[in-house]
Design a protein around this motif. Structure first.
Motif, PDB file in Angstrom:
ATOM      1  N   SER A  41       0.835  -1.206   0.000  1.00  0.00           N
ATOM      2  CA  SER A  41       0.000   0.000   0.000  1.00  0.00           C
ATOM      3  C   SER A  41       0.871   1.259   0.000  1.00  0.00           C
ATOM      4  O   SER A  41       0.557   2.244  -0.677  1.00  0.00           O
ATOM      5  CB  SER A  41      -0.925   0.019   1.221  1.00  0.00           C
ATOM      6  OG  SER A  41      -1.766  -1.112   1.199  1.00  0.00           O
ATOM      7  N   ASP A 152      -5.497  -1.772  -4.905  1.00  0.00           N
ATOM      8  CA  ASP A 152      -4.907  -2.307  -3.675  1.00  0.00           C
ATOM      9  C   ASP A 152      -5.782  -3.436  -3.146  1.00  0.00           C
ATOM     10  O   ASP A 152      -6.862  -3.196  -2.606  1.00  0.00           O
ATOM     11  CB  ASP A 152      -4.763  -1.194  -2.625  1.00  0.00           C
ATOM     12  CG  ASP A 152      -3.750  -1.577  -1.550  1.00  0.00           C
ATOM     13  OD1 ASP A 152      -3.125  -2.657  -1.674  1.00  0.00           O
ATOM     14  OD2 ASP A 152      -3.584  -0.808  -0.585  1.00  0.00           O
ATOM     15  N   GLU A 153      -5.353  -4.659  -3.350  1.00  0.00           N
ATOM     16  CA  GLU A 153      -6.050  -5.862  -2.891  1.00  0.00           C
ATOM     17  C   GLU A 153      -7.534  -5.872  -3.294  1.00  0.00           C
ATOM     18  O   GLU A 153      -8.417  -5.989  -2.443  1.00  0.00           O
ATOM     19  CB  GLU A 153      -5.925  -5.997  -1.366  1.00  0.00           C
ATOM     20  CG  GLU A 153      -4.491  -5.829  -0.873  1.00  0.00           C
ATOM     21  CD  GLU A 153      -3.926  -7.045  -0.168  1.00  0.00           C
ATOM     22  OE1 GLU A 153      -4.542  -8.120  -0.231  1.00  0.00           O
ATOM     23  OE2 GLU A 153      -2.843  -6.912   0.429  1.00  0.00           O
TER      24      GLU A 153
HETATM   25 MG   LIG Z   1      -1.906  -2.961   2.151  1.00  0.00          MG
END
Ligand SMILES: [Mg+2]
Ligand SMILES: Nc1ncnc2c1ncn2[C@@H]1O[C@H](COP(=O)(O)OP(=O)(O)O)[C@@H](O)[C@H]1O
Length: 230
Positions: A41, A152-153
């Motif tokens: 991140s 992000d994910e």
């Molecule tokens: Mg992360």
């Protein structure tokens, strides 16, 4: 398309990113893989300029992330977290807003249909489950029309049907020439979609073509196999 050169970032005395070089081509889907807490991140935030790198340069289609910020931002889309969408808006309102700001070509209706969101398109996001929020998030990426999409994910918390839908939409985006960088703490999530995987370890990156090597073996070598608990 995207070029990162000599990027470093510290949180206080903790060095998270060390002199990172990477680039992403037009139409490439790239996975960013590392265990939780490694700095995925942090790297995405540094690329976008949400965090200011200690050193290094990021350019997108030749535009510098700092000195040409406005045009740089126009070419990318990054919504970090589906838990922090504008809660009072409905999907139709949020998608209309993103379309107006980024100038994508798809209509709100097309995106609602592609993501099968017709059932809840006029309800407030504050009442949505994680899965519904992830669909709204993906809808925002789709309608932005931006050249570089940073995720992000994105697959966290999705059921298998939704993962299939996401996979399908990702390959459609690649066919349109979009570039995608998506992080995941699970290797399996990205190998089906990404033609290249970037591993992050000790603040540095190594990149492998998905087809070229045994990625699971490389993952185990870098991060270790989890020990048996019992
Ligand atoms: Mg992360
Ligand atoms: N705001 C912050 N202040 C200080 N340290 C942070 C902050 N955010 C993250 N970190 C630390 O930076 C490291 C990388 O975090 P993060 O980028 O969130 O990892 P990942 O996304 O790979 O799980 C972790 O050790 C985390 O504790």
């Amino acid at each position: 398309m995207l070029t990162v050169k000599g990027l470093s970032f510290d949180y206080g005395r903790q060095s998270i990113l060390k002199d990172i070089d990477l680039s992403i081509d037009a139409g490439e889907i790239v996975g960013l893989v590392a265990p939780n807490g490694t700095g995925k991140s942090t790297l995405l935030r540094n690329i976008t300029g949400l965090l200011r790198p200690k050193r290094g340069q990021v350019t997108l289609l030749g535009n510098d992330s700092q000195s040409q910020r406005q045009v740089f931002l126009k070419h990318l889309f990054f919504l970090e977290d589906s838990q922090r969408l504008y809660e009072v808006l409905t999907p139709v309102e949020l998608l209309s807003y993103v379309k107006a700001m980024w100038g994508g070509e798809l209509s709100v209706d097309q995106v609602l249909k592609a993501l099968r969101m017709e059932r809840y398109h006029n309800k407030r996001i504050s009442t949505f489950s994680l899965g519904m929020r992830q669909h709204v998030l993906l809808g925002a990426y789709l309608i932005s029309g931006a050249d570089l999409l940073l995720f992000d994910e994105p697959l966290n918390g999705l059921d298998p049907t939704s993962i299939e839908l996401f996979t399908h939409i990702f390959s459609r985006l690649r066919d349109q020439g979009k570039s995608i960088l998506m992080s995941s703490h699970q290797l399996g999530n990205v190998t089906t979609m990404a033609e290249r995987v970037i591993f992050l370890k000790d603040g540095q990156v190594t990149s492998y073509q998905t087809a070229a090597i045994d990625l699971q073996a490389k993952y185990d070598e870098l991060f270790g196999v989890p020990e048996e608990l019992f």
